[in-house]
Design an enzyme around this catalytic site. Structure first.
Site, PDB file in Angstrom:
ATOM      1  N   LYS A 245       7.591   7.995   9.104  1.00 46.25           N
ATOM      2  CA  LYS A 245       6.168   7.742   8.837  1.00 46.25           C
ATOM      3  C   LYS A 245       5.857   6.279   9.088  1.00 46.25           C
ATOM      4  O   LYS A 245       6.404   5.400   8.433  1.00 46.25           O
ATOM      5  CB  LYS A 245       5.831   8.124   7.391  1.00 46.25           C
ATOM      6  CG  LYS A 245       4.387   7.751   6.963  1.00 46.25           C
ATOM      7  CD  LYS A 245       4.074   8.183   5.528  1.00 46.25           C
ATOM      8  CE  LYS A 245       2.719   7.646   5.073  1.00 46.25           C
ATOM      9  NZ  LYS A 245       2.396   8.005   3.668  1.00 46.25           N
ATOM     10  N   ASP A 250      -1.946   1.695   4.211  1.00 48.18           N
ATOM     11  CA  ASP A 250      -2.618   2.876   3.665  1.00 48.18           C
ATOM     12  C   ASP A 250      -3.628   2.477   2.593  1.00 48.18           C
ATOM     13  O   ASP A 250      -3.274   2.257   1.437  1.00 48.18           O
ATOM     14  CB  ASP A 250      -1.562   3.828   3.073  1.00 48.18           C
ATOM     15  CG  ASP A 250      -2.180   5.124   2.559  1.00 48.18           C
ATOM     16  OD1 ASP A 250      -3.375   5.372   2.846  1.00 48.18           O
ATOM     17  OD2 ASP A 250      -1.459   5.885   1.885  1.00 48.18           O
ATOM     18  N   LYS A 257      -8.005   4.148  -2.220  1.00 49.47           N
ATOM     19  CA  LYS A 257      -7.116   3.863  -3.345  1.00 49.47           C
ATOM     20  C   LYS A 257      -7.730   2.777  -4.221  1.00 49.47           C
ATOM     21  O   LYS A 257      -8.483   1.943  -3.730  1.00 49.47           O
ATOM     22  CB  LYS A 257      -5.769   3.336  -2.825  1.00 49.47           C
ATOM     23  CG  LYS A 257      -4.861   4.372  -2.200  1.00 49.47           C
ATOM     24  CD  LYS A 257      -3.538   3.742  -1.793  1.00 49.47           C
ATOM     25  CE  LYS A 257      -2.652   4.730  -1.055  1.00 49.47           C
ATOM     26  NZ  LYS A 257      -2.196   5.868  -1.877  1.00 49.47           N
ATOM     27  N   ASP A 268       3.999   1.326   3.778  1.00 47.07           N
ATOM     28  CA  ASP A 268       3.876   2.753   4.112  1.00 47.07           C
ATOM     29  C   ASP A 268       4.453   3.111   5.482  1.00 47.07           C
ATOM     30  O   ASP A 268       4.353   4.255   5.928  1.00 47.07           O
ATOM     31  CB  ASP A 268       2.411   3.182   4.005  1.00 47.07           C
ATOM     32  CG  ASP A 268       2.253   4.593   3.443  1.00 47.07           C
ATOM     33  OD1 ASP A 268       3.244   5.132   2.915  1.00 47.07           O
ATOM     34  OD2 ASP A 268       1.147   5.158   3.563  1.00 47.07           O
ATOM     35  N   ASP A 327      -6.294  10.435   1.719  1.00 49.87           N
ATOM     36  CA  ASP A 327      -5.113   9.662   1.300  1.00 49.87           C
ATOM     37  C   ASP A 327      -3.819  10.458   1.503  1.00 49.87           C
ATOM     38  O   ASP A 327      -2.727   9.918   1.377  1.00 49.87           O
ATOM     39  CB  ASP A 327      -5.276   9.249  -0.170  1.00 49.87           C
ATOM     40  CG  ASP A 327      -4.374   8.085  -0.544  1.00 49.87           C
ATOM     41  OD1 ASP A 327      -3.754   7.495   0.358  1.00 49.87           O
ATOM     42  OD2 ASP A 327      -4.288   7.772  -1.749  1.00 49.87           O
ATOM     43  N   GLU A 329      -2.473  11.224   4.185  1.00 45.90           N
ATOM     44  CA  GLU A 329      -2.486  10.971   5.635  1.00 45.90           C
ATOM     45  C   GLU A 329      -1.100  11.055   6.259  1.00 45.90           C
ATOM     46  O   GLU A 329      -0.971  11.365   7.434  1.00 45.90           O
ATOM     47  CB  GLU A 329      -3.112   9.605   5.920  1.00 45.90           C
ATOM     48  CG  GLU A 329      -2.162   8.394   5.826  1.00 45.90           C
ATOM     49  CD  GLU A 329      -1.574   8.156   4.441  1.00 45.90           C
ATOM     50  OE1 GLU A 329      -2.160   8.652   3.458  1.00 45.90           O
ATOM     51  OE2 GLU A 329      -0.529   7.483   4.321  1.00 45.90           O
ATOM     52  N   ARG A 331       1.341  13.134   5.898  1.00 43.05           N
ATOM     53  CA  ARG A 331       1.703  14.471   6.393  1.00 43.05           C
ATOM     54  C   ARG A 331       0.939  14.811   7.670  1.00 43.05           C
ATOM     55  O   ARG A 331       1.426  15.580   8.498  1.00 43.05           O
ATOM     56  CB  ARG A 331       1.479  15.508   5.279  1.00 43.05           C
ATOM     57  CG  ARG A 331       0.047  15.686   4.856  1.00 43.05           C
ATOM     58  CD  ARG A 331      -0.071  16.376   3.494  1.00 43.05           C
ATOM     59  NE  ARG A 331       0.280  15.480   2.396  1.00 43.05           N
ATOM     60  CZ  ARG A 331       0.295  15.832   1.116  1.00 43.05           C
ATOM     61  NH1 ARG A 331      -0.015  17.070   0.763  1.00 43.05           N
ATOM     62  NH2 ARG A 331       0.604  14.958   0.189  1.00 43.05           N
TER      63      ARG A 331
END
Ligand code: BES
Ligand code: MN
Ligand code: ZN
Length: 478
Positions: A245, A250, A257, A268, A327, A329, A331
């Site tokens: 990933k 993020d 967030k 991230d 959020d 994201e 996946r």
């Protein structure tokens, strides 16, 4: 970068580490009478770790009798911890060199002490005007003669772990998806790994809808980096594909967030950092394995045309996803990479991702949450490597029941589950894009830590790299 060198003997008037089991071994260490009586006194007080300050250098003594009976994995971790302790003292006194002696009871003890020392002195200070760089630059290691090659391996292991830490610590102001891909490509060239970076146009042509959706709120284009290490001889029939990933930042996107803690979301892309550094380490060790690494990268931001809760996204493999939280994201971008991995007809796919707060909440930074469809044998090999590297794996249940939680009313699935089992429903989402033996590693807990923890330094830890290297080494052991 710290340098490891083989050295049979300690140098006069330089710091040295001696491991010993019984007190009669102390005679081998050229200690003065006063020092021996000091050590005896400390031993009577049940001290196992004794530091003698000689004012120009230190002598560190460690009694390992207790450690000797432990499992191989526990021993290794004890030695790494000892290395971290030594590092503290050496750095505080600004010494530049240390020699680490071995012990006959464990032919590689010194290597693990050295590993702990080197990992513990890591600093991320490039943006400081007053750098106050640690002085320790050289670790001399005594090992069995036949372990000289392992010193070279240790150099690689440490360098690649620290490369991953550097990337994770780098803020998005200096490491967007394009810059990240560029740096991966440069490192790949230097380390005998083929690299192709797909740009936004190519990603659009491929119709990677998940990656493009997450990227919509960003002013920086996404990248999709493909790394391949294919030595002339390798033992796996079909390639092993790693997926990481690479969310360089993020914010949560429109499902924004809260500010508190958002700063850490530069971490991230830790999964991407781990698989890139991992494949470099495998290549530099010249392990006979055919390995591919896939890295989808973008930031996740709100914006005028950012992807939006309620949207339906057409993914790379043709499935549709209803986005209920922007959020979730990770996946979305991993799904496209996992589906893309199919074209390699892989033997196994391993993905690394800072995927869910739920994984971090469940086990903290103490281990890696894993799950997947790989065989029990394949899983066991990873778990064993996890113990040895002390990047321990905890397998979560992966029952079909959880798949019901990501059913959508209007699309093939939705991108969030319910209030429970968040790490698992994220895994179930990913599973829908896999048609091969696969393991998912959720590193949200251990990827980025708020305080030093023995040889793991505050910030990015480089978790995953040592796991991958240990696993690859075990797999290719003759
Ligand atoms: N990057 C985060 C997960 C994360 C949390 C990583 C803490 C490192 C430390 C991920 O993209 C995320 O936001 N996940 C959401 C998913 C939810 C919206 C279903 C989460 O875990 O809250
Ligand atoms: Mn997120
Ligand atoms: Zn994320």
């Amino acid at each position: 970068m710290i340098q490891f060198t083989y050295s049979e003997k300690a140098k006069a008037n330089k710091s040295a580490v001696y491991l010993f089991s019984k007190s009669n071994e102390l005679q081998n260490f050229t200690l003065s009478k006063d020092e021996i009586s000091y050590v005896d006194k400390k031993l009577k007080e049940e001290e196992k770790f004794i530091a003698i300050n000689r004012f120009t250098h230190f002598i560190f003594l460690h009694q390992i009798a207790e450690i000797e009976g432990k499992s191989e994995a526990a021993k290794r971790e004890k030695y790494r911890g000892l290395g971290a302790k030594i590092a503290q003292t050496l750095v505080a006194h600004q010494y530049s060199e240390v020699w680490i002696g071995n012990h006959e009871s464990n032919p590689s003890a010194s290597l693990f002490v050295a590993e702990g020392t080197a990992l513990a002195i890591y600093q991320f200070i490039k943006y400081k005007s007053d750098k106050k760089e640690n002085t320790l630059k050289s670790i001399l290691v005594q090992t069995d003669k036949n372990q000289k090659a392992e010193i070279a391996g240790l150099q690689i292991l440490v360098e690649e772990t620290l490369r991953a830490r550097d990337w994770v610590n780098e803020p998005v102001s200096h490491l967007d998806a394009v810059e990240f891909a560029k740096q991966i490509k440069t490192a790949a060239k230097q380390n005998g790994v083929a690299c192709e970076v797909l740009n936004k146009k190519q990603i659009e042509t491929l119709k990677m809808g998940g990656l493009l959706a997450v990227n919509k709120g960003s002013k920086t284009p996404p990248t999709f980096t493909i790394l391949e290490y294919k030595p002339s001889k390798f033992s796996n029939k079909k390639p092993i594909v790693l997926v990481g990933k690479g969310v360089v930042y993020d914010t949560g996107g429109l499902s924004l967030k809260p500010t508190a803690g958002m700063d850490t979301m530069k971490c991230d892309m830790a999964g991407a950092a781990a698989v890139a550094a991992g494949i470099f380490a495998i290549a530099r060790n010249k392990l006979p394995l055919h390995v591919v690494a896939l890295i989808p990268a973008t930031d996740n931001r709100p914006g005028e045309i950012a992807y939006t809760p309620g949207d339906v996204i057409h993914m790379y493999d043709g499935q549709t996803v209803e986005v209920l939280n922007t959020d979730a994201e990770g996946r979305m971008i991993l799904a496209d990479a996992l589906a893309y991995a199919q074209k390699y007809d892989p033997e196994m796919v391993l993905d690394f991702a800072t995927l869910t707060g739920a994984a971090a909440a469940a086990i903290g930074a103490y281990g890696i949450v894993c799950m997947g469809t790989a065989s029990e044998e394949q899983k066991l090999k990873m778990k064993t490597a996890g113990e040895l590297a002390h990047e321990r794996l905890v397998e979560f249940p992966f029952w079909e029941d959880y798949a019901a939680l990501i059913k959508s009313d209007i699309a093939d699935m939705k991108n969030i589950g319910g209030p429970v089992a968040g790490a698992i429903t994220a895994g179930k989402f990913l599973e829908k894009f896999t048609k091969y033996p696969w393991m998912h590693f959720d590193i949200a807990g251990p990827a980025f830590i708020s305080a030093n923890d023995t040889y793991k330094t505050k910030g990015g830890t480089g978790v995953g790299v040592r796991l991958l290297v240990e696993w690859a080494k075990q797999l290719t052991k003759k």
